[in-house]
Write an enzyme that holds these catalytic residues in place. Structure first.
Site, mmCIF file in Angstrom:
data_model
loop_
_atom_site.group_PDB
_atom_site.id
_atom_site.type_symbol
_atom_site.label_atom_id
_atom_site.label_comp_id
_atom_site.label_asym_id
_atom_site.label_seq_id
_atom_site.Cartn_x
_atom_site.Cartn_y
_atom_site.Cartn_z
ATOM 1 N N LYS A 122 -6.161 71.815 28.198
ATOM 2 C CA LYS A 122 -4.859 71.234 27.873
ATOM 3 C C LYS A 122 -4.757 69.834 28.492
ATOM 4 O O LYS A 122 -4.435 68.864 27.812
ATOM 5 C CB LYS A 122 -3.741 72.148 28.383
ATOM 6 C CG LYS A 122 -2.358 71.734 27.948
ATOM 7 C CD LYS A 122 -1.678 70.906 29.008
ATOM 8 C CE LYS A 122 -0.310 70.452 28.520
ATOM 9 N NZ LYS A 122 0.368 69.621 29.532
ATOM 10 N N ASP A 140 -0.454 74.176 24.900
ATOM 11 C CA ASP A 140 0.188 74.766 26.070
ATOM 12 C C ASP A 140 0.916 76.033 25.622
ATOM 13 O O ASP A 140 0.765 76.470 24.489
ATOM 14 C CB ASP A 140 1.140 73.770 26.723
ATOM 15 C CG ASP A 140 2.321 73.456 25.817
ATOM 16 O OD1 ASP A 140 2.380 73.984 24.698
ATOM 17 O OD2 ASP A 140 3.188 72.680 26.236
#
Length: 207
Positions: A122, A140
């Site tokens: 991420k 996310d």
DNA sequence: ATCCCGAGGG
DNA sequence: CCCTCTGGAT
């Protein structure tokens, strides 16, 4: 039972209209600053990160400076952000690798970024996207949850989700997609009490 | 009390 | 797959 799913194009248009200025709210864009800021942003708001980074980057300007920093010294700067021990440890180790293995410059390949301490997929995608201008989808919890609810994907694994979403959406839209879904996930399609009554895309959502 | 725009480790 | 790590905002 195939779930009902509306193609993303139209939904993204609606979200774009609803959240016209959804964007990464971290202040810095140069690779090192953005990388550090993104590590710091785990489990806390960008506003809180933005409050400490000016002083932080005044004191530590380069990867080498961070690598040389003392653990407790660094902790003091970022204490208010939570998880401060791991974050300080990650930043120091991460910057040491940047110095040792990359000549002091933040690497611009996923393969190298995810090897850095405290950097997962991420965070790596945020840096690739915002600092290096590469189209990427940063998955996310919000992106994962909202994409599943809309029926675009059906997996809880972020990596699978990332690749499946890339198949669904033109590359040009990847960065917008990330930000729109994060905003939508925060403000409307929340984990626990989703505000479906006020959701701009509820008509298109099988959830 | 409860939640948060993650990553690492068991 | 589960757990831990943390302070701050609401």
């Amino acid at each position: 039972m195939p779930m009902k799913k509306t193609p993303p194009g139209k939904i993204l248009q609606i979200l774009e209209r609803t959240y016209p200025d959804a964007k990464c709210t971290l202040v810095y864009r140069n690779p090192l600053h953005l990388l550090v800021a993104t590590i710091l942003s785990a489990q806390c708001t960008d506003e809180r990160v933005n409050k400490v980074t000016p002083g932080l980057f005044r004191k530590y300007r380069t990867a080498e400076a961070f690598a040389r920093s003392g653990q407790s010294e660094l902790e003091k700067h970022i204490h208010s952000l939570g998880f401060y021990r791991q974050k300080a440890k990650s930043i120091r180790a991460c910057c040491q690798s940047i110095v040792d293995d990359h000549g002091g410059d933040v690497p611009d390949r996923m393969e190298d970024l995810v090897k850095l301490a405290g950097v997962g997929r991420k965070t790596a995608n945020v840096v690739l996207n915002e600092a290096f201008g590469e189209a990427a989808i940063a998955v996310d919890t919000h992106v994962l949850r909202t994409s599943n609810r809309l029926g675009w994907i059906n997996t809880r694994e972020p990596v699978k989700a990332e690749f499946q979403i890339m198949e669904l959406i033109p590359e040009k839209w990847w960065p917008r997609f990330t930000m729109l879904m994060i905003f939508h996930g925060r403000n409307c399609c929340t984990a626990r009490n989703p505000n479906c009554a006020a959701c701009p895309v509820a008509r298109h959502c099988p959830y």
